[in-house]
Design an enzyme around this catalytic site. Structure first.
Site, PDB file in Angstrom:
ATOM      1  N   ASP A 115      15.226  37.970  25.557  1.00  0.00           N
ATOM      2  CA  ASP A 115      16.059  38.517  26.629  1.00  0.00           C
ATOM      3  C   ASP A 115      16.712  37.456  27.489  1.00  0.00           C
ATOM      4  OD1 ASP A 115      15.880  41.425  26.445  1.00  0.00           O
ATOM      5  OD2 ASP A 115      13.733  41.096  26.695  1.00  0.00           O
TER       6      ASP A 115
ATOM      7  N   GLU B 230      16.372  54.033  25.167  1.00  0.00           N
ATOM      8  CA  GLU B 230      15.383  52.967  24.991  1.00  0.00           C
ATOM      9  C   GLU B 230      14.750  52.653  26.329  1.00  0.00           C
ATOM     10  OE1 GLU B 230      16.546  49.234  23.255  1.00  0.00           O
ATOM     11  OE2 GLU B 230      17.651  50.275  21.689  1.00  0.00           O
TER      12      GLU B 230
END
Ligand SMILES: Cc1ncc(COP(=O)(O)O)c(C=O)c1O
Lengths: 258, 391
Positions: free
Chosen positions: A60, A49
């Site tokens: 995040d 990724e």
């Protein structure tokens, strides 16, 4: 069949699990990212990724937020990450998935993004702030281009949501290990296994688990109940704080996912 | 129109973890609209706790000074805690309690929404954490202390631009983590569906009252409504009830140091369509879709995006949007103080600044209602510092 689907199919016949490391493109630099992808592939990553930096990464935690800030300072954009993949395709065939927030894609133009990404050799996309409910056009375009659209499920997902996400997902389903953001502490009770069993009752698409997996032990435990393990913040932190230990760390994670 | 959308704007762009909570919230909110007990409790609190209806005041000396249209002020500054934010915060606190949450969280820029949410939490008995950017904590220090007095925890957000948008990011991260026990009291008509509609409905009491009051005072509807637009809740609150009437509406964004300097928060003057913090709307962004920094003298307008119903109303030509600069807002802040004895919030001063331009162009029989969204006590220290005066 898409390269990601092929990967999972092969792993299934071998009774193995996918090891999926995440790195932030452009942290510490795009040149370095190229080397890191090659290193990850050498160490046995099944899929990689690539994070695309965004100013407001609301899914995040601090580790990836800071990595995104560094990458943005380096002038890294979605356009440049796509170009990076094109460069990488000379050296590597490992399936590559872009993990990006939706606004950079929207601004780029959905259709153009899908087509450019496909042409560059991207295999799939994960857009954490784009649930399938809002992704109708993107799913259609991606399907035509044979680009995998990987959607997320979470511990809060109801049966209706599981059905919806399973239908929209191609390649694999990304199960978020906890209610939380990347880099938080994973809780290794039996809830992850139970949730994945619930998902498996509805779909036979592969389910990989991410968010909070940071040690080989955790990776081993999670791979025992899923089709793959995604490790992000712990690797990003290693790259930033102790890059000399990176290869060893990756090898240990790889070894743990089986 | 697609559910949760205003034309092409709106939607629900959030991580999967939050989707079930938003659906639950939407359901609870729709039920609460029909729930007689809930509505009675809300109306009772509006009256006995918030102090509604707030007055519609004819600003005679200000009107005479400007020499044109008659200017009325909708006095949201007189609502409990000093701004319109309380209308929404109390509504959502009641809703949070109804759906069994133990804790509420909020973002705040000017501190008014944080104070309002802390107040709502104290009123109904909920835990409360408020996220606030480092820069805003400095310029709105008084409100930080108020929130703490009210029993809330104020959590500093030292990342990004250290203002409102970063506080929203942190609040969304907290909500994602604690969604099972926590309700996120979003402070404006922004974010994922149902927030833009729900917050508008809780704020629409402003326009409903103003309509009755102006008819009582003047026997007719006003010609203009003017409101400042941060996320856009005080503006939607005033406008909503008049949308089907022959009334012109002006939303005033923060022009900061001027559009040409890039240091502003005028989304319609410098922005484009984007998807941000849960909805598709107008956004100050660069060519790669990254969000730009903003500037405004007022923390409550210092925000890169705007609630999705606003671009919809703009495209439809229903509401006109303009901006006032820092300097114009500061001048308006002083002028209203001196001519009326009313110190407006710096946010509201942007609406006053537009009125200073508009009223003299109109004849004396025209009527303007300005939404005085909040009082300026919180800004006094900040304005003194700008003027180089140490208190
Ligand atoms: C007094 C006041 N007016 C206006 C605003 C701007 O918000 P909105 O556009 O949602 O009314 C704020 C926000 O903090 C405020 O405190």
């Amino acid at each position: 069949m898409n390269r990601i689907e092929k990967t999972f199919k092969k792993l299934r016949t071998q009774n193995k699990k996918a090891f999926i490391p995440y790195i932030m493109a452009g942290d510490p630099s795009l040149e370095k990212t190229k080397e890191l992808v090659v290193l990850l592939e050498e160490c046995g990553a099944d899929i990689i990724e690539l994070g695309v930096p965004f100013t407001d990464p609301l899914a995040d935690g601090p580790t990836i937020q800071r990595a995104a800030e560094r990458a943005l300072k380096n002038g890294v954009t979605l356009r440049k990450v796509i170009a990076l993949v094109k460069d990488l395709r000379v050296k590597t065939k490992v399936p590559l998935v872009l993990m990006t927030y939706y606004n950079p894609v929207f601004k780029y133009g959905e259709e153009k993004f899908i087509n450019d990404a496909k042409d560059a050799g991207v295999d799939g996309v994960i857009i954490p702030d784009l649930p399938p409910d809002e992704a109708g056009e993107l799913i259609k375009t991606a399907k035509k281009a044979d680009l995998a659209t990987i959607f997320l499920l979470a511990p809060t997902s109801t049966e209706d949501r599981i059905k919806k996400v399973a239908t929209a997902s191609k390649g694999f389903i990304y199960y978020v290990s906890m209610t939380g953001i990347t880099g938080a502490q994973i809780l290794l009770d039996d809830s992850i296994g139970k949730s994945i069993n619930n998902i498996r009752r509805i779909t036979d698409k592969p389910v990989a688990v991410g968010f909070g997996v940071s040690t080989p032990d955790e990776a081993r435990a999670v791979s025992g109940v899923s089709d793959g393990v995604i490790v992000g913040s712990a690797i990003v932190r290693k790259i930033q704080e102790a890059p000399e230990g990176l290869r060893d760390f990756i090898l240990k994670l790889r070894e743990a996912v089986r | 129109m697609k559910k949760g959308y205003f034309g092409k704007y709106g939607g629900r762009f959030v991580p999967e973890t939050l989707m079930p909570a938003l659906m639950e919230l939407e359901k609870a909110y729709l039920e609460s609209k029909k729930d007689k007990d809930f509505q009675e409790r809300l109306v009772h609190l509006q009256k006995t706790y918030i102090g509604r209806p707030t007055p519609l005041y004819f600003a005679q000396r200000f009107t005479e000074h400007l020499g044109g249209a008659k200017v009325y002020l909708k006095r949201e500054d007189l609502a409990h805690t000093g701004a319109h934010k309380i209308n929404n915060a109390i509504g959502q606190a009641l809703l949070a309690k109804k759906i069994g949450k133990k804790r509420i969280i909020a973002e705040t820029g000017a501190g008014q929404h944080g104070v309002a949410t802390a107040t709502g939490a104290a009123l109904v008995g909920l835990e409360c954490d408020v996220y606030m950017g480092t820069d805003d904590m400095k310029r709105q220090a008084l409100n930080v202390f108020r929130m703490r007095l009210l029993g809330a925890r104020v959590i500093e957000v030292p990342v990004g631009s250290r203002t409102l948008k970063d506080a929203i990011n942190e609040a969304l991260r907290d909500w994602t983590t604690n969604v099972r026990t926590t309700h996120y009291v979003l402070g404006t008509v922004f974010g994922p569906h149902p927030f833009p509609s729900m917050v508008r409905d809780f704020q629409s009491v402003i326009g409903k009252e103003a309509k009755k009051q102006i008819i009582q005072a003047e026997g007719r509807l006003p010609d203009y409504l003017v409101a400042c637009v941060g996320g856009g809740s005080n503006a939607m609150g005033l406008f909503h009830e008049f949308l089907d009437d022959n009334v012109k509406m002006i939303g005033v964004e923060a022009g900061g140091k001027g559009i040409e300097t890039g240091e502003h928060a005028a989304r319609f003057a410098g922005g484009s369509i984007g998807v941000f913090q849960g909805c598709k709307t107008f956004l100050l962004q660069d060519d790669d879709g990254n969000v730009l920094g903003t500037h405004s003298v007022s923390a409550g307008l210092d925000y890169a995006s705007i609630g999705p119903q606003h671009p919809y109303l703009r495209d439809a030509g229903r509401v006109q949007y303009t901006y006032a600069t820092d300097a114009e807002a500061l001048a308006a802040f002083e002028l209203l103080s001196k001519t009326e004895g009313i110190i407006p919030a710096l946010e509201s001063a942007h609406a006053v600044a537009e009125t200073i331009k508009l009223a003299p162009k109109l004849s004396g029989d025209k009527l303007i209602i300005v939404n005085l969204s909040g009082r300026g006590d919180k800004d006094v220290q900040h304005v003194a510092a700008i003027k180089g005066i140490s208190l």
